[in-house]
Design a protein around this motif. Structure first.
Motif, PDB file in Angstrom:
ATOM      1  N   ALA A 177     -42.941  -4.093  -7.119  1.00 56.98           N
ATOM      2  CA  ALA A 177     -42.285  -5.010  -6.181  1.00 56.98           C
ATOM      3  C   ALA A 177     -43.285  -5.906  -5.457  1.00 56.98           C
ATOM      4  O   ALA A 177     -42.921  -7.000  -5.005  1.00 56.98           O
ATOM      5  CB  ALA A 177     -41.454  -4.225  -5.166  1.00 56.98           C
ATOM      6  N   VAL A 178     -44.540  -5.447  -5.344  1.00 55.91           N
ATOM      7  CA  VAL A 178     -45.564  -6.308  -4.727  1.00 55.91           C
ATOM      8  C   VAL A 178     -46.387  -7.050  -5.784  1.00 55.91           C
ATOM      9  O   VAL A 178     -47.379  -7.698  -5.451  1.00 55.91           O
ATOM     10  CB  VAL A 178     -46.489  -5.525  -3.757  1.00 55.91           C
ATOM     11  N   GLY A 179     -45.977  -6.931  -7.031  1.00 57.39           N
ATOM     12  CA  GLY A 179     -46.570  -7.743  -8.090  1.00 57.39           C
ATOM     13  C   GLY A 179     -47.657  -7.089  -8.903  1.00 57.39           C
ATOM     14  O   GLY A 179     -48.340  -7.762  -9.686  1.00 57.39           O
ATOM     15  N   ILE A 180     -47.835  -5.764  -8.757  1.00 59.35           N
ATOM     16  CA  ILE A 180     -48.894  -5.071  -9.492  1.00 59.35           C
ATOM     17  C   ILE A 180     -48.331  -4.499 -10.794  1.00 59.35           C
ATOM     18  O   ILE A 180     -47.280  -3.853 -10.787  1.00 59.35           O
ATOM     19  CB  ILE A 180     -49.499  -3.924  -8.656  1.00 59.35           C
ATOM     20  N   LYS A 181     -49.027  -4.714 -11.883  1.00 60.05           N
ATOM     21  CA  LYS A 181     -48.665  -4.064 -13.145  1.00 60.05           C
ATOM     22  C   LYS A 181     -48.843  -2.559 -12.972  1.00 60.05           C
ATOM     23  O   LYS A 181     -49.725  -2.103 -12.226  1.00 60.05           O
ATOM     24  CB  LYS A 181     -49.558  -4.548 -14.288  1.00 60.05           C
TER      25      LYS A 181
END
Length: 201
Positions: A177-181
């Motif tokens: 949700a915070v953009g980390i794979k």
């Protein structure tokens, strides 16, 4: 391109389970499960991960459940007995990744600030990280976005160049949700296969 690998610790590197202790205390398995599901619960433990002191946590339960006083006190008095050892396959993977000298390594862990030093003394691999962010120290924890952001900001990590590995799906989804794979850890063997598929290992 991945430049930063962020690991969870418990359940990925360290086999921690309160049952290892409480099987020594309870002779009846069902009584042990009742105690861990209703007295010293996972939610109660997470409050210590979030910064509540062990003394506050223990006093809180002693006031609510005085009949379980000895067993409540045992949770932290005998906390090292909950450590089942290292998940050696993950340590081996970490060692191989470190040898490549291509990545930055950080740990993002939900862990009490008061018990984490016990693990530091016990496990050499914890000194291999370029940085470790401990929830109890930060008084913040997974799955809150602010906790992930603390690591990203502190170490100037670009989310598009990072991957996060955790055994808890709730925390995996929060990282996404915070953009980390992410990689959902299920076993060292599965992790090795996923890292190979991504060209990381």
């Amino acid at each position: 391109m991945i430049q930063t690998i962020i690991f969870d610790l418990g359940g990925v590197f360290v086999d921690w389970n309160p049952q290892y202790l409480y099987r020594k205390i309870f002779t009846d398995e069902s009584e042990m499960h009742y105690f861990l599901e209703n007295i010293c619960t996972a939610d109660w433990n997470e409050e210590q991960d979030g910064g509540r002191t062990i003394q506050e946590a223990t006093d809180y339960l002693l006031a609510k459940h005085p009949e379980y006083a000895d067993n409540i006190r045992a949770y932290y008095e005998r906390w090292p007995e909950m450590l089942g050892g290292l998940i050696s396959g993950t340590v081996d993977i970490f060692k191989e990744l470190k040898a490549k000298k291509e990545y930055n390594f950080y740990a993002l862990t939900n862990w009490s600030a008061e018990t984490y030093p016990i693990a530091q003394e016990k496990y050499e691999f914890l000194s291999w990280f370029d940085g470790v962010v401990v929830s109890g120290t930060e008084k913040d924890r997974k799955p809150f976005a602010s906790f992930y952001q603390t690591l990203l900001n502190r170490y100037n990590v670009n989310v598009s160049e990072a991957i996060f590995i955790d055994d808890n799906l709730r925390n995996v989804h929060a990282a996404e949700a915070v953009g980390i794979k992410t990689i959902h850890f299920t076993s060292p063997e599965a992790l090795r296969a996923e890292l190979n598929a991504l060209g990381i290992l």
